[in-house]
Motif scaffolding. Structure first.
Motif, PDB file in Angstrom:
ATOM      1  N   GLY A 281      10.844  16.711  22.049  1.00 47.26           N
ATOM      2  CA  GLY A 281      11.241  18.103  22.278  1.00 47.26           C
ATOM      3  C   GLY A 281      10.190  18.882  23.051  1.00 47.26           C
ATOM      4  N   PHE A 282       9.010  18.300  23.218  1.00 43.15           N
ATOM      5  CA  PHE A 282       7.930  18.854  24.053  1.00 43.15           C
ATOM      6  C   PHE A 282       7.352  20.169  23.547  1.00 43.15           C
ATOM      7  CE2 PHE A 282      10.760  16.910  27.568  1.00 43.15           C
ATOM      8  CZ  PHE A 282      10.331  15.630  27.256  1.00 43.15           C
ATOM      9  N   ARG A 283       7.498  20.489  22.273  1.00 48.45           N
ATOM     10  CA  ARG A 283       6.997  21.783  21.784  1.00 48.45           C
ATOM     11  C   ARG A 283       6.186  21.650  20.505  1.00 48.45           C
ATOM     12  NH1 ARG A 283      11.036  25.445  23.940  1.00 48.45           N
ATOM     13  NH2 ARG A 283      11.034  24.898  26.137  1.00 48.45           N
ATOM     14  N   ASN A 284       5.763  20.450  20.145  1.00 50.80           N
ATOM     15  CA  ASN A 284       5.130  20.245  18.846  1.00 50.80           C
ATOM     16  C   ASN A 284       3.608  20.337  18.975  1.00 50.80           C
ATOM     17  OD1 ASN A 284       4.170  19.337  16.388  1.00 50.80           O
ATOM     18  ND2 ASN A 284       5.871  17.899  16.111  1.00 50.80           N
ATOM     19  N   ASP A 285       3.057  21.494  18.614  1.00 50.42           N
ATOM     20  CA  ASP A 285       1.609  21.694  18.732  1.00 50.42           C
ATOM     21  C   ASP A 285       0.813  20.741  17.841  1.00 50.42           C
ATOM     22  OD1 ASP A 285       1.587  23.759  20.627  1.00 50.42           O
ATOM     23  OD2 ASP A 285       2.087  25.239  19.102  1.00 50.42           O
ATOM     24  N   PHE A 286       1.376  20.352  16.695  1.00 52.97           N
ATOM     25  CA  PHE A 286       0.642  19.460  15.795  1.00 52.97           C
ATOM     26  C   PHE A 286       0.387  18.101  16.450  1.00 52.97           C
ATOM     27  CE2 PHE A 286       2.820  22.391  12.838  1.00 52.97           C
ATOM     28  CZ  PHE A 286       1.700  22.914  12.205  1.00 52.97           C
ATOM     29  N   VAL A 287       1.384  17.620  17.160  1.00 51.33           N
ATOM     30  CA  VAL A 287       1.233  16.337  17.867  1.00 51.33           C
ATOM     31  C   VAL A 287       0.164  16.463  18.954  1.00 51.33           C
ATOM     32  CG1 VAL A 287       2.377  14.686  19.387  1.00 51.33           C
ATOM     33  CG2 VAL A 287       3.590  15.593  17.393  1.00 51.33           C
ATOM     34  N   ALA A 288       0.253  17.527  19.752  1.00 58.98           N
ATOM     35  CA  ALA A 288      -0.714  17.713  20.841  1.00 58.98           C
ATOM     36  C   ALA A 288      -2.124  17.882  20.296  1.00 58.98           C
ATOM     37  CB  ALA A 288      -0.321  18.933  21.673  1.00 58.98           C
ATOM     38  N   ASP A 289      -2.250  18.652  19.214  1.00 57.19           N
ATOM     39  CA  ASP A 289      -3.582  18.889  18.647  1.00 57.19           C
ATOM     40  C   ASP A 289      -4.194  17.596  18.113  1.00 57.19           C
ATOM     41  OD1 ASP A 289      -3.273  21.536  19.267  1.00 57.19           O
ATOM     42  OD2 ASP A 289      -2.821  22.184  17.216  1.00 57.19           O
TER      43      ASP A 289
END
Ligand code: FE2
Length: 288
Positions: A138-146
């Motif tokens: 979904g390209f909006r998951n800050d937890f994954v990016a962090d």
């Protein structure tokens, strides 16, 4: 001289042969697009003219890779082989312009870390920005990016999220991803002196059309498009995930003295490439 016994082909026989040739060509092209081109890396070489470049930076090599898409779709041994080969290009700096992993169903953070750890990426001055896939499904998951950023930084690699760094007098700014709605050009350039040589890393080349570039006159290095992955004569690339279709691949001169380069990427979201080989870009810094 033709044998007198030989009968000329009928119209039906001719059509049959043409159809058989067409099917053979189509099957051959499909096999090439699936088996050969996705891993047939092209090394492209370009000069990168920069204003006010100090003599110590002239001739330095900056290597760009992009869109690794580490995960279940891209052959990881292929990526590791390409990463190991980068040292042969004599890079002084390495940049990775996003989509380190693919995010469908599950993220591949730990596989990204294993892949980078096993490469010269961690020994070079390496600068990374995130792409949409680095934000999870979904390209909006800050937890994954962090989580990804924390683990990459623990390797000693610099990740730039709307910030900049000065290395040897070269300013490298890194803009966070547009589809993740994390782009902030004002923050990215907050500490940048626009009279000095600057490179801006930004995954999605559409950000070149934002109004916030101030007096930036350097180079924007992007990825994201994979060049369309398949490009055909006459119709070009039918699938391009960008608004400005002029930013499909390669170099584009922009207003304000800016230059954009869109790398075709190493990975793929589906294993198919046709007419758009994966790319490693080697820039040689030169004075304007
Ligand atoms: Fe990508």
């Amino acid at each position: 001289m033709p044998s007198p016994d030989r009968q000329p082909l009928t119209r039906r026989q001719w059509l049959g042969r043409i159809a058989a040739g067409g099917v053979t060509l189509a099957l051959g092209s499909y096999a090439y697009a699936r088996r050969i081109e996705p891993h047939w890396v092209e090394i492209t070489h370009h000069t990168m003219p920069l204003m006010n470049l100090s003599s110590s930076l002239v001739g330095k090599r900056l290597v760009q890779i992009s869109d690794l898409h580490v995960g279940p779709v891209v052959d990881n041994s292929y990526l590791r082989t390409v990463l190991r080969s980068l040292e042969e290009l004599g890079p002084d700096y390495l940049v990775i312009t996003g989509d380190l992993m693919s995010s469908r169903r599950a993220e591949s953070v730990d596989l990204v870390i294993d892949t980078l750890r096993d490469s010269p990426v961690i020994d070079l001055p390496t600068f990374i920005v995130l792409g949409n896939h680095d934000y999870g499904e979904g390209f909006r998951n800050d937890f994954v990016a962090d989580e990804l950023v924390d683990k990459v930084r623990n390797l000693g690699v610099t990740v730039l999220r709307n910030e900049s760094i000065d290395i040897d007098g070269l300013q490298i700014a890194g803009c966070d991803d547009r589809w993740a709605r994390r782009t902030d050009l004002n923050a990215t350039f907050a500490r940048v002196d626009h009279t000095r040589p600057t490179i801006c890393l930004a995954h999605n080349p559409d950000i070149a059309d934002l109004p916030d570039w101030s007096t930036f006159g350097g180079w924007i290095l992007s990825g994201h498009t994979h060049g369309g992955q398949c490009r055909f004569p006459i119709i070009g690339a039918p699938v391009l995930p960008i608004k400005n279709k002029a930013y499909a691949r390669g170099h584009v001169s922009l207003n304000g003295g800016r230059n954009l380069y869109v790398n075709r990427g190493l990975g793929y979201t589906r294993r198919i490439r046709f007419g758009v080989r994966p790319e490693v870009t080697v820039f040689t810094l030169t004075p304007v």
